[in-house]
Design an enzyme around this catalytic site. Structure first.
Site, PDB file in Angstrom:
ATOM      1  N   CYS A  32       0.835  -1.204   0.000  1.00 34.03           N
ATOM      2  CA  CYS A  32       0.000   0.000   0.000  1.00 34.03           C
ATOM      3  C   CYS A  32       0.872   1.259   0.000  1.00 34.03           C
ATOM      4  CB  CYS A  32      -0.921  -0.043   1.223  1.00 34.03           C
ATOM      5  SG  CYS A  32      -1.797   1.477   1.567  1.00 34.03           S
ATOM      6  N   CYS A  35       0.012   3.869   2.612  1.00 29.97           N
ATOM      7  CA  CYS A  35       0.420   3.370   3.937  1.00 29.97           C
ATOM      8  C   CYS A  35       1.888   3.707   4.195  1.00 29.97           C
ATOM      9  CB  CYS A  35       0.224   1.859   4.036  1.00 29.97           C
ATOM     10  SG  CYS A  35      -1.480   1.299   3.872  1.00 29.97           S
TER      11      CYS A  35
END
Length: 106
Positions: A32, A35
């Site tokens: 991600c 993230c």
């Protein structure tokens, strides 16, 4: 050096729900991009605010806890206080925004 510890399905109750101070939980995954952008911001918050604990839960490796809390979009940042989920922030955001959203717990 990061002040953010990894939490697993097995350790979530002890590390988060039974914590004596508020806990910011970063639900994330290695793949991600947002993230990875958020991670250093949460590291800074962990270093600057002793009143809160910051932990990470890899949703790919800990699917039970991610499912329990209905994580469908990451990064999802939850605050737990006294064993209860009390605040949520979804997506990568600047540090000032996260601190504002979670101000009462910092």
């Amino acid at each position: 050096m990061s002040n953010v510890n990894a939490v697993t399905d097995a350790s979530f109750e002890a590390d988060v729900l039974q914590s004596d101070k508020p806990v910011i939980v970063d639900f994330w995954a290695e793949w991600c991009g947002p993230c990875r952008m958020l991670s250093p911001i949460l590291d800074q918050i962990a270093q600057e605010h002793d009143s809160v604990k910051v932990v990470k839960v890899d949703v790919d490796e800990n699917q039970a806890i991610a499912a329990k809390y209905g994580i469908t979009s990451i990064p999802a940042v939850y605050v737990f206080k006294d064993g209860e989920h009390v605040a949520t922030s979804i997506g990568a955001k600047p540090k000032q925004i996260i601190e504002k959203e979670f101000a009462e717990y910092l």
